[in-house]
Write a protein that holds these residues in place. Structure first.
Motif, mmCIF file in Angstrom:
data_model
loop_
_atom_site.group_PDB
_atom_site.id
_atom_site.type_symbol
_atom_site.label_atom_id
_atom_site.label_comp_id
_atom_site.label_asym_id
_atom_site.label_seq_id
_atom_site.Cartn_x
_atom_site.Cartn_y
_atom_site.Cartn_z
ATOM 1 N N ARG A 187 0.856 -1.183 0.000
ATOM 2 C CA ARG A 187 0.000 0.000 0.000
ATOM 3 C C ARG A 187 0.892 1.232 0.000
ATOM 4 N N LYS A 188 0.288 2.405 0.158
ATOM 5 C CA LYS A 188 1.055 3.640 0.114
ATOM 6 C C LYS A 188 2.061 3.689 1.264
ATOM 7 N N PRO A 189 3.330 4.006 0.972
ATOM 8 C CA PRO A 189 4.340 4.121 2.029
ATOM 9 C C PRO A 189 3.955 5.231 3.012
ATOM 10 N N THR A 190 4.223 4.984 4.299
ATOM 11 C CA THR A 190 3.871 5.971 5.320
ATOM 12 C C THR A 190 4.952 6.029 6.389
ATOM 13 N N ILE A 191 4.854 7.070 7.217
ATOM 14 C CA ILE A 191 5.662 7.180 8.426
ATOM 15 C C ILE A 191 4.700 7.399 9.582
ATOM 16 N N SER A 192 4.866 6.609 10.646
ATOM 17 C CA SER A 192 4.061 6.792 11.859
ATOM 18 C C SER A 192 4.910 7.537 12.876
ATOM 19 N N ILE A 193 4.332 8.576 13.464
ATOM 20 C CA ILE A 193 5.044 9.353 14.480
ATOM 21 C C ILE A 193 4.302 9.211 15.804
ATOM 22 N N PHE A 194 5.066 8.927 16.870
ATOM 23 C CA PHE A 194 4.484 8.695 18.189
ATOM 24 C C PHE A 194 4.682 9.936 19.058
ATOM 25 N N SER A 195 3.574 10.519 19.470
ATOM 26 C CA SER A 195 3.636 11.740 20.263
ATOM 27 C C SER A 195 2.444 11.796 21.209
ATOM 28 N N ASN A 196 2.712 12.121 22.468
ATOM 29 C CA ASN A 196 1.653 12.215 23.480
ATOM 30 C C ASN A 196 0.833 10.926 23.579
ATOM 31 N N GLY A 197 1.497 9.802 23.409
ATOM 32 C CA GLY A 197 0.823 8.525 23.522
ATOM 33 C C GLY A 197 -0.001 8.126 22.317
ATOM 34 N N ASN A 198 0.045 8.917 21.274
ATOM 35 C CA ASN A 198 -0.731 8.628 20.069
ATOM 36 C C ASN A 198 0.187 8.327 18.885
ATOM 37 N N GLU A 199 -0.313 7.534 17.960
ATOM 38 C CA GLU A 199 0.413 7.213 16.728
ATOM 39 C C GLU A 199 -0.338 7.833 15.556
ATOM 40 N N THR A 200 0.361 8.668 14.798
ATOM 41 C CA THR A 200 -0.255 9.330 13.639
ATOM 42 C C THR A 200 0.534 8.998 12.386
ATOM 43 N N ARG A 201 -0.171 8.565 11.348
ATOM 44 C CA ARG A 201 0.493 8.187 10.093
ATOM 45 C C ARG A 201 0.414 9.326 9.075
ATOM 46 N N TYR A 202 1.527 9.447 8.333
ATOM 47 C CA TYR A 202 1.604 10.452 7.269
ATOM 48 C C TYR A 202 2.120 9.773 5.997
ATOM 49 N N PRO A 203 1.579 10.142 4.826
ATOM 50 C CA PRO A 203 2.031 9.530 3.573
ATOM 51 C C PRO A 203 3.454 9.949 3.222
ATOM 52 N N VAL A 204 4.193 9.035 2.613
ATOM 53 C CA VAL A 204 5.557 9.324 2.160
ATOM 54 C C VAL A 204 5.662 8.840 0.716
ATOM 55 N N THR A 205 5.280 9.690 -0.208
ATOM 56 C CA THR A 205 5.375 9.309 -1.622
ATOM 57 C C THR A 205 6.804 9.434 -2.126
ATOM 58 N N LYS A 206 7.584 10.312 -1.456
ATOM 59 C CA LYS A 206 9.019 10.447 -1.734
ATOM 60 C C LYS A 206 9.703 10.815 -0.429
ATOM 61 N N LEU A 207 11.006 10.559 -0.352
ATOM 62 C CA LEU A 207 11.720 10.737 0.910
ATOM 63 C C LEU A 207 11.634 12.162 1.455
ATOM 64 N N THR A 208 11.611 13.122 0.579
ATOM 65 C CA THR A 208 11.551 14.517 1.042
ATOM 66 C C THR A 208 10.233 14.845 1.750
ATOM 67 N N ASP A 209 9.234 13.950 1.625
ATOM 68 C CA ASP A 209 7.980 14.169 2.348
ATOM 69 C C ASP A 209 8.194 14.115 3.852
ATOM 70 N N ILE A 210 9.297 13.481 4.272
ATOM 71 C CA ILE A 210 9.605 13.419 5.704
ATOM 72 C C ILE A 210 9.856 14.824 6.250
ATOM 73 N N LEU A 211 10.377 15.697 5.397
ATOM 74 C CA LEU A 211 10.615 17.074 5.822
ATOM 75 C C LEU A 211 9.307 17.810 6.131
ATOM 76 N N LYS A 212 8.224 17.349 5.524
ATOM 77 C CA LYS A 212 6.921 17.984 5.757
ATOM 78 C C LYS A 212 6.397 17.711 7.165
ATOM 79 N N VAL A 213 6.918 16.640 7.795
ATOM 80 C CA VAL A 213 6.487 16.317 9.164
ATOM 81 C C VAL A 213 7.629 16.579 10.148
ATOM 82 N N ARG A 214 8.500 17.502 9.784
ATOM 83 C CA ARG A 214 9.650 17.850 10.615
ATOM 84 C C ARG A 214 9.219 18.281 12.017
ATOM 85 N N GLU A 215 8.212 19.149 12.115
ATOM 86 C CA GLU A 215 7.765 19.649 13.411
ATOM 87 C C GLU A 215 7.212 18.518 14.277
ATOM 88 N N GLN A 216 6.472 17.621 13.652
ATOM 89 C CA GLN A 216 5.910 16.491 14.400
ATOM 90 C C GLN A 216 7.024 15.574 14.915
#
Length: 228
Positions: A187-216
């Motif tokens: 399926r679509k590649p994603t990155i899950s970020i764990f913060s405040n006890g929660n897991e939130t997934r973000y799409p990663v269509t290309k590696l630079t998409d990780i920069l879009k979740v820099r603050e998270q």
């Protein structure tokens, strides 16, 4: 060095990403744990026979005799002696086969020993040997390390790959998960970020998409730094 025969190779194939089936692997791992548990119980019964085990053996060997305290004590001693004798006979057999490595018995013993060793081999070791960390995962990890440098030493950020995902950990502690990379999913590649006890997934269509979740990512890392 681990020894693998044809059956072991087939077992290892199920850990490849192309045909990875979590349910089958979990079932196989459960069977291996049961195997180890049964082996442990039998060894324990031979070394320190339980009352139930003694009564069962006594009733089978002498079905017409009541299992009194005296009979129980007698069978406890007999079971221990039999257990020791089995081990001694096995050791002598192995030594005899070792002196003639080309004998049919020696070859059969080696095959059985190899299979037994593999059955009780920790499934985590088997999985580890099957994991291949991709170039994309390595690049993503380096990118996250670079982001983390704003709030901590990037050497505090570790990568631990698995068959299902690639974990990003703080101080190499699996209780301090920062993120998980799902870059080899069908399926679509994603990155899950764990913060405040929660897991939130973000799409990663290309590696630079990780920069879009820099603050998270920074927020998740800060929480681990403060809790350390």
């Amino acid at each position: 060095m681990l020894r693998f025969d044809g059956a072991d190779v087939e077992r290892l194939k199920q850990f490849s990403r192309d045909i990875f089936d979590f349910q089958n692997i979990r079932t196989d791992a459960a069977e291996m744990r049961v195997f180890k548990a049964v082996k442990s119980e039998l060894q324990q019964e031979l070394e320190m026979p339980s009352e139930d085990f003694v009564r069962m053996i006594a009733a089978r060997v002498q079905p017409d005799q009541r299992v009194t305290a005296a009979v129980r004590e007698k069978f406890i001693g007999l079971i221990k002696k039999v257990g020791q004798q089995i081990l001694q006979e096995r050791a002598q057999e192995l030594l005899s086969n070792a002196s003639n490595p080309n004998s049919a018995e020696s070859i059969e013993t080696k095959e059985l020993s190899s299979n037994d060793d593999q059955l009780v081999e920790d499934e985590e070791v088997i999985i580890e040997r099957s994991i291949v960390t991709t170039v994309e995962e390595k690049e993503a990890f380096r990118l996250i390390q670079a982001i983390a440098a704003e709030v901590t030493d990037p050497e505090n950020i570790f990568m631990r790959d698995s068959l299902s995902y690639c974990a990003i950990l703080f101080t190499d502690n699996n209780r301090k998960t920062v993120a998980r990379l799902f870059l080899h999913q069908k399926r679509k590649p994603t990155i899950s970020i764990f913060s405040n006890g929660n897991e939130t997934r973000y799409p990663v269509t290309k590696l630079t998409d990780i920069l879009k979740v820099r603050e998270q990512l920074l927020e998740a890392i800060k929480q681990q730094v403060l809790s350390d």
